[in-house]
Design an enzyme around this catalytic site. Structure first.
Site, PDB file in Angstrom:
ATOM      1  N   LYS A   1      -9.772  47.193 -29.844  1.00  0.00           N
ATOM      2  CA  LYS A   1      -8.350  46.872 -29.741  1.00  0.00           C
ATOM      3  C   LYS A   1      -7.930  46.571 -28.303  1.00  0.00           C
ATOM      4  O   LYS A   1      -7.230  45.584 -28.057  1.00  0.00           O
ATOM      5  CB  LYS A   1      -7.556  48.054 -30.307  1.00  0.00           C
ATOM      6  CG  LYS A   1      -6.078  48.076 -30.044  1.00  0.00           C
ATOM      7  CD  LYS A   1      -5.462  49.332 -30.604  1.00  0.00           C
ATOM      8  CE  LYS A   1      -6.153  50.594 -30.199  1.00  0.00           C
ATOM      9  NZ  LYS A   1      -6.190  50.833 -28.714  1.00  0.00           N
TER      10      LYS A   1
ATOM     11  N   ASP B   1      -5.223  55.606 -35.028  1.00  0.00           N
ATOM     12  CA  ASP B   1      -5.897  56.554 -35.909  1.00  0.00           C
ATOM     13  C   ASP B   1      -4.898  57.488 -36.596  1.00  0.00           C
ATOM     14  O   ASP B   1      -5.049  57.832 -37.765  1.00  0.00           O
ATOM     15  CB  ASP B   1      -6.906  57.392 -35.115  1.00  0.00           C
ATOM     16  CG  ASP B   1      -8.047  56.560 -34.591  1.00  0.00           C
ATOM     17  OD1 ASP B   1      -9.167  56.688 -35.104  1.00  0.00           O
ATOM     18  OD2 ASP B   1      -7.825  55.752 -33.666  1.00  0.00           O
TER      19      ASP B   1
ATOM     20  N   LYS C   1      -6.799  57.835 -23.572  1.00  0.00           N
ATOM     21  CA  LYS C   1      -7.976  57.484 -22.765  1.00  0.00           C
ATOM     22  C   LYS C   1      -7.573  56.699 -21.520  1.00  0.00           C
ATOM     23  O   LYS C   1      -8.338  56.620 -20.553  1.00  0.00           O
ATOM     24  CB  LYS C   1      -8.977  56.657 -23.583  1.00  0.00           C
ATOM     25  CG  LYS C   1      -9.591  57.380 -24.759  1.00  0.00           C
ATOM     26  CD  LYS C   1     -10.811  56.642 -25.295  1.00  0.00           C
ATOM     27  CE  LYS C   1     -10.553  55.182 -25.661  1.00  0.00           C
ATOM     28  NZ  LYS C   1      -9.574  55.001 -26.740  1.00  0.00           N
TER      29      LYS C   1
ATOM     30  N   LYS D   1      -7.764  51.229 -35.072  1.00  0.00           N
ATOM     31  CA  LYS D   1      -8.559  52.441 -34.948  1.00  0.00           C
ATOM     32  C   LYS D   1      -9.233  52.492 -33.582  1.00  0.00           C
ATOM     33  O   LYS D   1      -9.643  51.478 -33.042  1.00  0.00           O
ATOM     34  CB  LYS D   1      -9.621  52.475 -36.054  1.00  0.00           C
ATOM     35  CG  LYS D   1     -10.521  53.693 -36.044  1.00  0.00           C
ATOM     36  CD  LYS D   1     -11.594  53.581 -37.088  1.00  0.00           C
ATOM     37  CE  LYS D   1     -12.506  54.803 -37.031  1.00  0.00           C
ATOM     38  NZ  LYS D   1     -13.183  54.961 -35.725  1.00  0.00           N
TER      39      LYS D   1
END
Length: 260
Positions: A14, A128, A40, A9
Site C-alpha cells: 500500500k 487491518d 510503522k 492490509k
C-alpha cells in the site's frame, strides 16, 4: 483539492503504491501532500531518500513544553511532495488509532491544508483494523474518495471487505465514498479473476492492476520510488496511468470541507 485515502492490509504494498502515486501526480503538475497513517511510520520514506522523517507524535512527545510549527512535522520530498507521518505510540503504551486522531488534530490546528494549499492530499492508511482512529480519514471529512489496495490473497481480500463495509457505514452520513480497487499483483494464480469474484460480494471494481516487477525493489534499495529512479520504465508508466485513473475518479472538493 482532491482528498484521497488509500487503504489496505499491512504488507500488501500500500505504501509503495501510494508513494509512487504521489510521485506520478507530482510529475503531472499537481502539488501533493502524503500523510502516513501507520504506526510503522514508513509511508513516505521512498519520497525522502529512504530515510524516516520525524513523526507528528514524536514531535509532540519531545516538545511538550514548546509550540510546534508546521516546519517541525511537514517535510519536502521528491519533486516538492509534502510529507507527513502521523507516527505511533510508545510500544506497549497507548493506542495507534488514537495517535492518528492526535496527529490529524495537530495538522488542523496548525493550518496545514490552508497554508500549503495542496491540489491532492493522499492518506496512506493501515486497513487491518478499521477502528475509530484508523477510520479517521473516512469519517471526519478528511478524505472524499477511498481506494483499496489488495491482491488475490485471502487475507488481503478479507481486509478489503472490512474496509468496504466501514466506508459504507460512514458513506450514509455523507462522508467518504468507495471509489475502486487497486490490485497490487502477488502472482496468485488467476489473480484478477479471484479479485473480481470477491468484488461480487465486496462491491466496487478494479481501476488498475499493478504488475509484480523487480524494478520496484531496485528503486526502494535506492530510497526512491520507481517514478523517480526509473522514470522511463514500463512500471513508471503503470503508476502514471494509475494517477490518471485516480484523478478521473476522485472529486475536487472545497477546502472548507476538510474538517467537518
Amino acid at each position: 483539492m482532491r482528498k484521497i485515502a488509500i487503504y489496505g492490509k499491512g504488507g500488501i504494498g500500500k505504501s509503495t503504491t501510494t508513494s509512487n502515486l504521489s510521485a506520478a501526480l507530482s510529475t503531472m503538475g499537481y502539488k501533493v501532500m502524503q500523510v502516513g497513517c501507520d504506526p510503522k511510520s514508513d509511508s513516505v520514506k521512498n519520497l525522502v531518500g529512504g530515510k524516516k522523517i520525524t513523526t507528528v507524535l514524536d514531535c509532540l512527545r519531545e516538545n511538550e513544553e514548546t509550540d510546534l510549527s508546521l516546519e517541525d512535522i511537514v517535510f519536502t520530498g521528491y519533486n516538492g511532495i509534502l510529507c507527513v507521518e502521523a507516527g505511533g505510540p510508545t510500544p506497549g503504551i497507548g493506542c495507534a488509532g488514537r495517535g492518528i486522531i492526535t496527529a490529524f488534530d495537530k495538522l488542523e490546528e496548525l493550518g496545514a491544508y490552508t497554508t500549503y494549499k495542496p491540489d491532492v492530499v493522499l492518506y496512506d492508511v493501515l486497513g487491518d483494523v478499521v477502528c475509530g482512529g484508523f477510520a479517521m480519514p473516512i469519517r471526519n471529512g478528511y478524505a472524499r474518495d477511498v481506494f483499496i489496495v489488495t491482491s488475490g490473497e485471502m487475507m488481503a481480500l478479507y481486509a478489503a471487505s472490512n474496509i468496504s463495509r466501514a466506508i459504507a457505514n460512514f458513506g450514509v452520513r455523507g462522508y467518504a465514498r468507495y471509489s475502486g480497487v487497486i490490485v497490487n499483483s502477488r502472482n496468485v494464480e488467476n489473480e484478477v479473476g479471484v479479485v473480481n469474484e470477491a468484488l461480487k460480494e465486496i462491491g466496487g471494481s478494479i481501476i488498475s492492476v499493478i504488475p509484480r516487477d523487480g524494478i520496484v525493489q531496485q528503486a526502494e534499495e535506492q530510497g526512491k520510488t520507481v517514478v523517480e529512479a526509473f522514470p522511463d520504465s514500463a512500471m513508471a508508466e503503470c503508476y502514471r496511468q494509475l494517477a490518471r485513473e485516480v484523478v478521473s475518479r476522485s472529486e475536487d472538493v472545497n477546502l472548507e470541507s476538510v474538517v467537518a
